[in-house]
Scaffold this motif. Structure first.
Motif, PDB file in Angstrom:
ATOM      1  N   ILE A  21       0.834  -1.206   0.000  1.00 59.31           N
ATOM      2  CA  ILE A  21       0.000   0.000   0.000  1.00 59.31           C
ATOM      3  C   ILE A  21       0.868   1.255   0.000  1.00 59.31           C
ATOM      4  N   HIS A  22       1.900   1.243   0.821  1.00 60.52           N
ATOM      5  CA  HIS A  22       2.789   2.415   0.868  1.00 60.52           C
ATOM      6  C   HIS A  22       3.538   2.600  -0.442  1.00 60.52           C
ATOM      7  N   SER A  23       3.792   1.484  -1.144  1.00 61.21           N
ATOM      8  CA  SER A  23       4.503   1.575  -2.427  1.00 61.21           C
ATOM      9  C   SER A  23       3.562   1.828  -3.585  1.00 61.21           C
ATOM     10  N   GLY A  24       2.267   1.836  -3.331  1.00 59.74           N
ATOM     11  CA  GLY A  24       1.293   2.045  -4.397  1.00 59.74           C
ATOM     12  C   GLY A  24       1.055   0.817  -5.243  1.00 59.74           C
ATOM     13  N   LYS A  25       1.507  -0.336  -4.785  1.00 55.73           N
ATOM     14  CA  LYS A  25       1.331  -1.572  -5.550  1.00 55.73           C
ATOM     15  C   LYS A  25       0.041  -2.276  -5.106  1.00 55.73           C
ATOM     16  N   THR A  26      -1.097  -1.692  -5.475  1.00 54.93           N
ATOM     17  CA  THR A  26      -2.378  -2.266  -5.062  1.00 54.93           C
ATOM     18  C   THR A  26      -2.648  -3.607  -5.750  1.00 54.93           C
ATOM     19  N   ASP A  27      -2.177  -3.742  -6.996  1.00 53.17           N
ATOM     20  CA  ASP A  27      -2.380  -5.017  -7.693  1.00 53.17           C
ATOM     21  C   ASP A  27      -1.643  -6.152  -6.979  1.00 53.17           C
ATOM     22  N   ALA A  83      -0.970  -6.239  -3.826  1.00 59.02           N
ATOM     23  CA  ALA A  83      -1.687  -6.479  -2.575  1.00 59.02           C
ATOM     24  C   ALA A  83      -2.921  -7.344  -2.822  1.00 59.02           C
ATOM     25  N   ILE A  84      -3.619  -7.074  -3.920  1.00 56.86           N
ATOM     26  CA  ILE A  84      -4.808  -7.876  -4.245  1.00 56.86           C
ATOM     27  C   ILE A  84      -4.406  -9.318  -4.570  1.00 56.86           C
ATOM     28  N   ASN A  85      -3.320  -9.481  -5.309  1.00 59.16           N
ATOM     29  CA  ASN A  85      -2.850 -10.839  -5.616  1.00 59.16           C
ATOM     30  C   ASN A  85      -2.452 -11.593  -4.347  1.00 59.16           C
ATOM     31  N   LEU A  86      -1.847 -10.881  -3.414  1.00 60.70           N
ATOM     32  CA  LEU A  86      -1.490 -11.516  -2.146  1.00 60.70           C
ATOM     33  C   LEU A  86      -2.733 -11.975  -1.396  1.00 60.70           C
ATOM     34  N   CYS A  87      -3.781 -11.175  -1.431  1.00 65.03           N
ATOM     35  CA  CYS A  87      -5.039 -11.573  -0.781  1.00 65.03           C
ATOM     36  C   CYS A  87      -5.644 -12.793  -1.458  1.00 65.03           C
ATOM     37  N   HIS A  88      -5.571 -12.852  -2.788  1.00 68.27           N
ATOM     38  CA  HIS A  88      -6.075 -14.018  -3.518  1.00 68.27           C
ATOM     39  C   HIS A  88      -5.317 -15.275  -3.114  1.00 68.27           C
ATOM     40  N   ASN A  89      -4.011 -15.178  -3.049  1.00 66.87           N
ATOM     41  CA  ASN A  89      -3.191 -16.347  -2.722  1.00 66.87           C
ATOM     42  C   ASN A  89      -3.351 -16.778  -1.269  1.00 66.87           C
ATOM     43  N   THR A  90      -3.607 -15.824  -0.381  1.00 68.22           N
ATOM     44  CA  THR A  90      -3.785 -16.175   1.037  1.00 68.22           C
ATOM     45  C   THR A  90      -5.101 -16.912   1.254  1.00 68.22           C
ATOM     46  N   ASN A  91      -6.172 -16.446   0.636  1.00 67.08           N
ATOM     47  CA  ASN A  91      -7.462 -17.151   0.625  1.00 67.08           C
ATOM     48  C   ASN A  91      -7.956 -17.482   2.035  1.00 67.08           C
ATOM     49  N   THR A  92      -8.099 -16.472   2.858  1.00 66.89           N
ATOM     50  CA  THR A  92      -8.695 -16.602   4.186  1.00 66.89           C
ATOM     51  C   THR A  92      -9.776 -15.529   4.325  1.00 66.89           C
ATOM     52  N   PRO A  93     -10.677 -15.663   5.292  1.00 61.83           N
ATOM     53  CA  PRO A  93     -11.695 -14.609   5.470  1.00 61.83           C
ATOM     54  C   PRO A  93     -11.101 -13.237   5.676  1.00 61.83           C
ATOM     55  N   SER A  94     -10.046 -13.148   6.458  1.00 62.90           N
ATOM     56  CA  SER A  94      -9.405 -11.849   6.694  1.00 62.90           C
ATOM     57  C   SER A  94      -8.829 -11.283   5.402  1.00 62.90           C
ATOM     58  N   ALA A  95      -8.216 -12.158   4.591  1.00 60.30           N
ATOM     59  CA  ALA A  95      -7.630 -11.692   3.332  1.00 60.30           C
ATOM     60  C   ALA A  95      -8.708 -11.187   2.380  1.00 60.30           C
ATOM     61  N   ARG A  96      -9.853 -11.860   2.354  1.00 52.47           N
ATOM     62  CA  ARG A  96     -10.924 -11.407   1.472  1.00 52.47           C
ATOM     63  C   ARG A  96     -11.506 -10.069   1.953  1.00 52.47           C
ATOM     64  N   MET A  97     -11.543  -9.863   3.253  1.00 53.24           N
ATOM     65  CA  MET A  97     -11.988  -8.570   3.777  1.00 53.24           C
ATOM     66  C   MET A  97     -11.016  -7.462   3.399  1.00 53.24           C
ATOM     67  N   ILE A  98      -9.725  -7.736   3.554  1.00 58.74           N
ATOM     68  CA  ILE A  98      -8.712  -6.737   3.192  1.00 58.74           C
ATOM     69  C   ILE A  98      -8.755  -6.450   1.697  1.00 58.74           C
ATOM     70  N   GLU A  99      -8.967  -7.488   0.916  1.00 52.34           N
ATOM     71  CA  GLU A  99      -9.055  -7.291  -0.536  1.00 52.34           C
ATOM     72  C   GLU A  99     -10.210  -6.355  -0.895  1.00 52.34           C
ATOM     73  N   ILE A 104      -9.164  -2.878  -0.137  1.00 46.90           N
ATOM     74  CA  ILE A 104      -8.202  -2.329  -1.104  1.00 46.90           C
ATOM     75  C   ILE A 104      -8.925  -1.854  -2.364  1.00 46.90           C
ATOM     76  N   THR A 105      -9.947  -2.602  -2.796  1.00 49.72           N
ATOM     77  CA  THR A 105     -10.689  -2.186  -3.990  1.00 49.72           C
ATOM     78  C   THR A 105     -11.500  -0.913  -3.756  1.00 49.72           C
ATOM     79  N   ARG A 106     -11.684  -0.557  -2.496  1.00 47.13           N
ATOM     80  CA  ARG A 106     -12.425   0.679  -2.179  1.00 47.13           C
ATOM     81  C   ARG A 106     -11.502   1.848  -1.823  1.00 47.13           C
TER      82      ARG A 106
END
Length: 236
Positions: free
Chosen positions: A84-90, A92-108, A111-113
């Protein structure tokens, strides 16, 4: 001489009868067979068996799902912060996809908002969190119903068994045997015991699953707060 022979014959006859007397004096004790009692419980036992099998399947399946949801990468939020600090939102979203947990989906979802008001971001995250909790609690109503309904089904079997026992006793008329009533009573009580056993075990299993879901929810809330704090950092 004849008197002596008579005494010997009487002794032999008495010795021959002693084993039979001893065998009759030590009758075999009746033993309680659980399988026989379960069979005598009638169709109520079939209903309780089906409920217990379904509840067991849901418990195991939900427990596996909840444990997978509870697993988390300790470095997940740190990596999200760096992206997020580096502006690499894509990334961050890919990391949430790969983590695949409820918390990761919430963070994802959060990020889209990005770029919207903080309240909108928080509401979007909470909506996803509610959906994730609903997924974790899928099947819980059936387990709770089994925990509450199994004892009552057992009592139903007891009542119907008692009615049948007294009906048989009434039809016996003057030839009422104690075993006729006692046998029907203990067979009827089998359903009560089975219902209580199924209900108690299922209740403990249900409360255990609820506690595990609460642990996951606590982790989700902690990650949400950490993410919201992260979004506030650039504005400081």
């Amino acid at each position: 001489m004849s008197i002596l022979l008579s005494l010997q014959a009487a002794g032999a006859q008495l010795a021959g009868e002693l084993p039979e007397f001893s065998a009759e004096a030590t009758p075999s004790e009746a033993q309680m067979n659980i399988i026989d009692l379960a069979v005598k419980g009638g169709w109520i036992m079939i209903v309780l068996l089906i409920l217990s099998l379904v509840a067991t399947y849901i418990f195991i399946q939900r427990l596996l799902v909840i444990r997978r949801a509870a697993k988390e990468d300790q470095s997940f939020m740190n990596r999200i912060k760096d992206y997020i600090h580096s502006g690499k939102t894509d990334s961050a979203i890919n990391l949430c996809h790969n983590t695949n947990t409820p918390s990761a989906r919430m963070i994802e979802k959060g990020i889209t908002r990005l770029g919207r008001p903080m309240n909108d971001v928080l509401v979007a995250i909470e909506n996803v969190g509610n959906l994730e909790v609903a997924k974790l609690e899928k099947g819980f109503p059936l387990i709770a119903t089994t925990a509450a309904g199994a004892p009552m089904i057992g009592f139903l079997g007891t009542v119907t068994g008692m009615v049948r026992a007294f009906f048989d006793m009434a039809n016996a008329g003057a030839n009422v045997d104690v075993s006729l009533l006692s046998g029907g009573i203990y067979e009827a009580l089998v359903t009560t015991v089975a219902g209580l056993v199924v209900g108690i075990i299922t209740l403990f299993a249900y409360n255990y699953l609820v506690s595990q879901v609460d642990n996951v929810v606590n982790k989700m809330e902690a990650h949400t707060m950490e993410f919201m704090d992260l979004l506030n950092e650039p504005a400081d």
